[in-house]
Design a protein around this motif. Structure first.
Motif, PDB file in Angstrom:
ATOM      1  N   PRO A  56     -59.796  59.044 -38.177  1.00  0.00           N
ATOM      2  CA  PRO A  56     -60.205  59.060 -36.771  1.00  0.00           C
ATOM      3  C   PRO A  56     -61.640  59.582 -36.620  1.00  0.00           C
ATOM      4  O   PRO A  56     -62.099  60.396 -37.430  1.00  0.00           O
ATOM      5  N   ARG A 130     -55.681  73.513 -32.037  1.00  0.00           N
ATOM      6  CA  ARG A 130     -55.300  72.093 -32.031  1.00  0.00           C
ATOM      7  C   ARG A 130     -55.630  71.430 -33.369  1.00  0.00           C
ATOM      8  O   ARG A 130     -54.939  70.500 -33.798  1.00  0.00           O
ATOM      9  N   ASP A 137     -49.488  69.415 -39.225  1.00  0.00           N
ATOM     10  CA  ASP A 137     -48.585  68.410 -38.672  1.00  0.00           C
ATOM     11  C   ASP A 137     -47.504  69.061 -37.802  1.00  0.00           C
ATOM     12  O   ASP A 137     -46.315  68.776 -37.939  1.00  0.00           O
ATOM     13  N   SER A 139     -47.021  70.717 -33.548  1.00  0.00           N
ATOM     14  CA  SER A 139     -47.597  70.530 -32.224  1.00  0.00           C
ATOM     15  C   SER A 139     -48.645  71.613 -31.962  1.00  0.00           C
ATOM     16  O   SER A 139     -48.561  72.720 -32.513  1.00  0.00           O
ATOM     17  N   PRO A 140     -49.647  71.307 -31.139  1.00  0.00           N
ATOM     18  CA  PRO A 140     -50.620  72.334 -30.767  1.00  0.00           C
ATOM     19  C   PRO A 140     -49.942  73.556 -30.158  1.00  0.00           C
ATOM     20  O   PRO A 140     -50.367  74.691 -30.363  1.00  0.00           O
ATOM     21  N   ASN A 141     -48.892  73.293 -29.429  1.00  0.00           N
ATOM     22  CA  ASN A 141     -48.126  74.384 -28.838  1.00  0.00           C
ATOM     23  C   ASN A 141     -47.622  75.336 -29.918  1.00  0.00           C
ATOM     24  O   ASN A 141     -47.806  76.549 -29.852  1.00  0.00           O
ATOM     25  N   SER A 144     -50.524  77.232 -31.625  1.00  0.00           N
ATOM     26  CA  SER A 144     -51.075  78.322 -30.814  1.00  0.00           C
ATOM     27  C   SER A 144     -50.178  79.548 -30.872  1.00  0.00           C
ATOM     28  O   SER A 144     -50.645  80.672 -31.055  1.00  0.00           O
TER      29      SER A 144
ATOM     30  N   ARG B  59     -49.154  62.067 -34.639  1.00  0.00           N
ATOM     31  CA  ARG B  59     -49.844  63.188 -34.017  1.00  0.00           C
ATOM     32  C   ARG B  59     -51.338  63.205 -34.275  1.00  0.00           C
ATOM     33  O   ARG B  59     -52.079  63.893 -33.612  1.00  0.00           O
ATOM     34  N   ARG B  61     -53.410  61.069 -33.618  1.00  0.00           N
ATOM     35  CA  ARG B  61     -54.125  60.609 -32.449  1.00  0.00           C
ATOM     36  C   ARG B  61     -53.361  60.926 -31.171  1.00  0.00           C
ATOM     37  O   ARG B  61     -53.600  60.334 -30.136  1.00  0.00           O
ATOM     38  N   LEU B  64     -53.767  65.119 -26.206  1.00  0.00           N
ATOM     39  CA  LEU B  64     -53.500  66.506 -25.856  1.00  0.00           C
ATOM     40  C   LEU B  64     -53.507  66.580 -24.348  1.00  0.00           C
ATOM     41  O   LEU B  64     -54.391  66.067 -23.684  1.00  0.00           O
ATOM     42  N   MET B 106     -58.383  67.582 -22.462  1.00  0.00           N
ATOM     43  CA  MET B 106     -58.584  68.806 -23.218  1.00  0.00           C
ATOM     44  C   MET B 106     -59.648  68.648 -24.292  1.00  0.00           C
ATOM     45  O   MET B 106     -59.375  68.354 -25.431  1.00  0.00           O
ATOM     46  N   CYS B 109     -59.552  73.940 -26.103  1.00  0.00           N
ATOM     47  CA  CYS B 109     -58.205  74.451 -25.874  1.00  0.00           C
ATOM     48  C   CYS B 109     -58.249  75.964 -26.005  1.00  0.00           C
ATOM     49  O   CYS B 109     -58.637  76.480 -27.039  1.00  0.00           O
ATOM     50  N   ASP B 166     -48.564  68.055 -25.401  1.00  0.00           N
ATOM     51  CA  ASP B 166     -49.339  68.144 -26.634  1.00  0.00           C
ATOM     52  C   ASP B 166     -48.947  67.050 -27.617  1.00  0.00           C
ATOM     53  O   ASP B 166     -48.848  67.273 -28.818  1.00  0.00           O
ATOM     54  N   VAL B 168     -46.116  65.646 -27.968  1.00  0.00           N
ATOM     55  CA  VAL B 168     -44.689  65.604 -28.322  1.00  0.00           C
ATOM     56  C   VAL B 168     -43.894  65.220 -27.080  1.00  0.00           C
ATOM     57  O   VAL B 168     -43.964  65.890 -26.054  1.00  0.00           O
ATOM     58  N   CYS B 188     -51.465  73.333 -24.901  1.00  0.00           N
ATOM     59  CA  CYS B 188     -52.211  74.335 -25.685  1.00  0.00           C
ATOM     60  C   CYS B 188     -51.362  75.552 -26.006  1.00  0.00           C
ATOM     61  O   CYS B 188     -51.873  76.671 -26.122  1.00  0.00           O
TER      62      CYS B 188
END
Lengths: 180, 208
Positions: A56, A130, A137, A139-141, A144, B59, B61, B64, B106, B109, B166, B168, B188
């Motif tokens: 990417p 992020r 791999d 989630s950003p959640n 964090s 994930r 790509r 967010l 975003m 973050c 995010d 998901v 985030c």
């Protein structure tokens, strides 16, 4: 939109490698001995070349770290290589900075592997949550929160060491009175 | 990120074995070129022609979905934000409408912090009961702040195919902890699937 030409692909790949090569090298050297890091770097470049069209343009480095993480894991799965790594790790010099902040080194070492890897990605690779999520791999959640918890645990380990009467000899500004 | 986090990060970076002051010799340039040439030479024939794309992780790509700009302003400057709650019914059973942000919202973050979480104007816990093409229905079991609706609708912005946090997707039957600012669900790390750890963070943030 037309398909990129072979030359365009090669140029883009060269541009990407120019940006990620040294960071990838450092990532691997932080986690493996020199010969292993070199082996895995070759694997990573191979994967990147194969998947050049998938790389990417946003979050490129984190994407490449994720490839490196998997390549390193694959490499370490081989029992023979693991044995070689362990042998060579014993030949590595101790981190030269250890003496400068022994409390932090000890607190860091007391953490779980998962916490340490989160903190490495955060402080050594200087990734944002992020990006850490992308590498691991998850989630950003999750990244964090896990990072928040990992820093919290590190602070608690540091505080325990600070509270020890014999600890913190290099932290001159700290009080020496043990609170527990 | 708080100043304390910055300090800890700086301190940690100083024990990096590859810290600039202690960097070992990098790979020799010829070795780098050798690796690269080997990598490219091995598969040139197969990669320079368009091939079936390799399996990829969604994930990488994944969009967010938090409105970080709003969050950053609200958290950093203490600016009051107004929730869009046109469906809220002040009496009895009610619903609240929120939205997940657009995928490009975003650019940065904020790192998760209980102190920032504590500043969120809307916070609740609930279970996703229905997932449709354009909205997720969440039955609220606990309000931490900013409302008393029994049901919250999280709508999908134009151009997105499904509601996701995010990257998901929401799952029916799964319990979530959700914060929102200005009518937009925050990602985030400030909203997500419920876990004991996450719930403890909410309890700490919204205590009292």
């Amino acid at each position: 939109m037309t398909e990129p030409s072979d030359l365009d692909r090669r140029r883009r790949f060269d541009d990407i490698i120019g940006c990620v090569y040294v960071p990838l090298q450092r990532y691997l050297r932080r986690r493996a001995d020199v010969p292993t890091a070199e082996d895995v770097l070759g694997d990573v470049l191979l994967v990147l070349w194969r998947r050049a069209d998938d790389i990417p343009s946003e979050g490129t480095l984190a994407w490449c770290y994720a490839v490196a993480r998997r390549c390193l894991a694959n490499n370490l799965r081989g029992a023979q290589r693991r044995a070689r790594l362990l042998t060579r790790l014993t030949e590595l010099p101790p981190p030269p900075t250890e003496e400068s902040d022994p409390d932090l080194v000890a607190a860091f070492d007391a953490l779980s592997d998962a916490d340490r890897e989160l903190l490495r990605l955060w402080a050594w690779e200087q990734l944002a949550p992020r990006e850490i999520a992308q590498v691991l791999d998850i989630s950003p959640n999750a990244a964090s929160i896990r990072l928040h918890r990992a820093t919290g645990r590190l602070r608690r380990h540091l505080a325990k060491r600070k509270d020890r009467p014999a600890g913190g000899q290099l932290q001159g500004q700290r009080g020496t009175e043990a609170s527990r | 990120m708080t100043g304390t986090d910055d300090q800890l990060r700086t301190r940690l970076s100083a024990i990096d074995p590859l810290h600039p002051t202690t960097t070992p010799e990098p790979l020799a340039r010829y070795r780098a070129e050798e690796i690269l040439e080997h990598a490219m030479g091995t598969i040139t024939d197969t990669t320079l022609t368009p091939a079936a794309p390799a399996p990829r992780t969604r994930r990488f790509r994944a969009p967010l979905l938090a409105a970080a700009a709003v969050l950053a302003v609200a958290a950093a400057a203490g600016v009051a934000v107004v929730m869009t709650d046109g469906d809220a019914d002040p009496g009895g059973s009610s619903t609240l409408s929120l939205s997940v942000g657009s995928g490009d919202a975003m650019s940065s973050c904020l790192q998760f912090d209980v102190a920032i979480l504590a500043g969120m104007p809307i916070a609740f816990a609930g279970t996703a009961t229905e997932i449709s093409a354009d909205a997720v229905t969440i039955e609220v079991d606990r309000w931490y702040r900013g409302g008393d609706a029994d049901v919250v609708w999280v709508s999908v912005p134009d151009g997105q195919t499904s509601a996701a946090l995010d990257g998901v997707s929401f799952q029916a039957g799964t319990r979530y902890l959700v914060t929102a600012t200005d009518g937009v669900v925050n990602g985030c790390g400030f909203s997500g699937e419920a876990s004991p750890e996450f719930e403890a963070a909410y309890a700490e943030a919204f205590a009292g």
